[in-house]
Design a protein around this motif. Structure first.
Motif, mmCIF file in Angstrom:
data_model
loop_
_atom_site.group_PDB
_atom_site.id
_atom_site.type_symbol
_atom_site.label_atom_id
_atom_site.label_comp_id
_atom_site.label_asym_id
_atom_site.label_seq_id
_atom_site.Cartn_x
_atom_site.Cartn_y
_atom_site.Cartn_z
ATOM 1 N N SER A 1 0.827 -1.197 0.000
ATOM 2 C CA SER A 1 0.000 0.000 0.000
ATOM 3 C C SER A 1 0.867 1.255 0.000
ATOM 4 O O SER A 1 0.599 2.209 -0.734
ATOM 5 N N PHE A 2 1.919 1.253 0.811
ATOM 6 C CA PHE A 2 2.824 2.403 0.847
ATOM 7 C C PHE A 2 3.498 2.602 -0.506
ATOM 8 O O PHE A 2 3.532 3.719 -1.047
ATOM 9 N N ASP A 3 4.047 1.525 -1.065
ATOM 10 C CA ASP A 3 4.758 1.644 -2.345
ATOM 11 C C ASP A 3 3.823 2.094 -3.462
ATOM 12 O O ASP A 3 4.191 2.938 -4.292
ATOM 13 N N ALA A 4 2.621 1.529 -3.510
ATOM 14 C CA ALA A 4 1.674 1.913 -4.560
ATOM 15 C C ALA A 4 1.257 3.368 -4.408
ATOM 16 O O ALA A 4 1.145 4.107 -5.398
ATOM 17 N N ALA A 5 1.033 3.795 -3.167
ATOM 18 C CA ALA A 5 0.599 5.176 -2.938
ATOM 19 C C ALA A 5 1.692 6.163 -3.325
ATOM 20 O O ALA A 5 1.432 7.155 -4.018
ATOM 21 N N ILE A 6 2.931 5.898 -2.895
ATOM 22 C CA ILE A 6 3.994 6.866 -3.178
ATOM 23 C C ILE A 6 4.370 6.852 -4.661
ATOM 24 O O ILE A 6 4.830 7.853 -5.211
ATOM 25 N N ASN A 7 4.149 5.733 -5.340
ATOM 26 C CA ASN A 7 4.473 5.659 -6.767
ATOM 27 C C ASN A 7 3.385 6.265 -7.648
ATOM 28 O O ASN A 7 3.691 6.843 -8.701
ATOM 29 N N GLN A 8 2.119 6.142 -7.235
ATOM 30 C CA GLN A 8 1.021 6.567 -8.100
ATOM 31 C C GLN A 8 0.262 7.791 -7.601
ATOM 32 O O GLN A 8 -0.461 8.406 -8.373
ATOM 33 N N LEU A 9 0.399 8.142 -6.329
ATOM 34 C CA LEU A 9 -0.339 9.276 -5.791
ATOM 35 C C LEU A 9 0.537 10.487 -5.483
ATOM 36 O O LEU A 9 0.025 11.529 -5.094
ATOM 37 N N TYR A 10 1.856 10.319 -5.649
ATOM 38 C CA TYR A 10 2.766 11.385 -5.221
ATOM 39 C C TYR A 10 2.469 12.712 -5.916
ATOM 40 O O TYR A 10 2.627 13.785 -5.330
ATOM 41 N N ASP A 11 2.057 12.693 -7.182
ATOM 42 C CA ASP A 11 1.771 13.939 -7.900
ATOM 43 C C ASP A 11 0.264 14.185 -8.048
ATOM 44 O O ASP A 11 -0.142 15.079 -8.781
ATOM 45 N N VAL A 12 -0.536 13.375 -7.357
ATOM 46 C CA VAL A 12 -1.988 13.542 -7.417
ATOM 47 C C VAL A 12 -2.488 14.277 -6.180
ATOM 48 O O VAL A 12 -3.150 15.310 -6.272
#
Length: 293
Positions: free
Chosen positions: A214-225
């Motif tokens: 969950s952490f990896d997916a969030a920081i990879n896909q939500l960082y600029d959202v």
């Protein structure tokens, strides 16, 4: 560690693996090889230590899913929700502005990356570092010592990734100690949460892997959202969630990270490792594992 590091450095040195783009969302193939190496090493050494019984025990803990629903919610939502709330405090309503493709597409991509991360990376990685190494040491050391020692090995294990991404020159070699130090600090806080999760979920590697993915997916896909600022700001916000979460857990548990009285395990009986460095870790004559929630 020798086996998993060997696999990691080998993967980082093979150009076809490094240059491969067969995985979606830019996920690295060498990372899959590294993670599988950690999981393979865990099962191989467990088989050498305790045979079929130990392998079966590690396998059961790796896929233990019967835990309380609240633990799934914490594992899945704490990082993305926490980062969004911090971003709202800093940036205001801009943090919830619809991304270019719309929220359904953005959330679908996060979900897809989460599933890929969990299946291809985190489950095997945490089988090695949580299911084997952390489990193997958990009654030998105080929980905070355990956190530090596993974080040291975990940071070392990440070093092949540094060379895979940056190359194999002298400059990369000289910068490796700095990268290692940064990794160690960040991974210490993450590992403290993982130790707590593992202790509180009846030794479920799966729940630790879900939180990690969950952490990896969030920081990879939500960082600029959800963070309309720079990539550096995004990194600090997402990492800040981990630091705050871990600090709260350490304080709330008085450094015990949810540890219960030491329990017998197949590996412990064979390796004779149930001699903790403080009275809190003495053996308990009750059943070896708490019942699944």
């Amino acid at each position: 560690m020798l086996i998993s590091l060997g696999v990691g450095f080998l993967a980082a040195a093979v150009p076809p693996i490094i240059q491969s783009e067969i995985l979606p969302f830019g996920l690295p193939l060498h990372g899959v090889v590294m993670s599988l190496g950690a999981g393979f090493a865990a099962f191989l050494v467990t088989a050498a230590l305790s045979g079929r019984a130990g392998v079966a025990d590690l396998g059961r803990r790796s896929v233990r899913w019967r835990v309380g629903v609240r633990w799934y919610l914490i594992a899945l939502l704490s990082v993305p929700v926490g980062a969004t709330l911090i971003s709202l405090v800093i940036y205001g309503p801009r943090a919830l502005a619809a991304p270019s493709g719309g929220w359904p597409q953005a959330l679908a991509e996060v979900a897809a990356v989460f599933l890929l991360q969990l299946v291809l990376f985190q489950l095997a990685e945490e089988t090695g570092f949580t299911g084997f190494l952390q489990h193997h040491w958990r009654d030998r050391y105080h929980p905070l010592k355990l956190t530090l020692y596993v974080a040291l090995m975990w940071a070392l294990w990440h070093m092949p990734d540094h060379f895979a991404v940056e190359g194999w020159g002298l400059q990369q070699l000289l910068s490796a100690p700095v990268v290692f130090a940064i990794e160690l600090v960040s991974l210490f806080f993450a590992r403290a949460i993982f130790v707590w999760f593992y202790n509180r979920t009846g030794s479920s590697v799966l729940l630790v892997a879900i939180f990690h993915a969950s952490f990896d997916a969030a920081i990879n896909q939500l960082y600029d959202v959800v963070v309309p600022g720079s990539a550096t700001a995004s990194f600090f916000i997402f990492s800040g969630v981990i630091v705050l979460f871990a600090t709260a857990v350490i304080i709330a548990t008085k450094g015990q990270l949810g540890r219960r009285p030491a329990a017998r395990s197949v590996e412990g009986d064979i390796a004779g490792e149930h001699t903790p460095d403080d009275d809190a870790g003495r053996e308990d004559p009750r059943p070896s594992e708490p019942p699944d929630a």
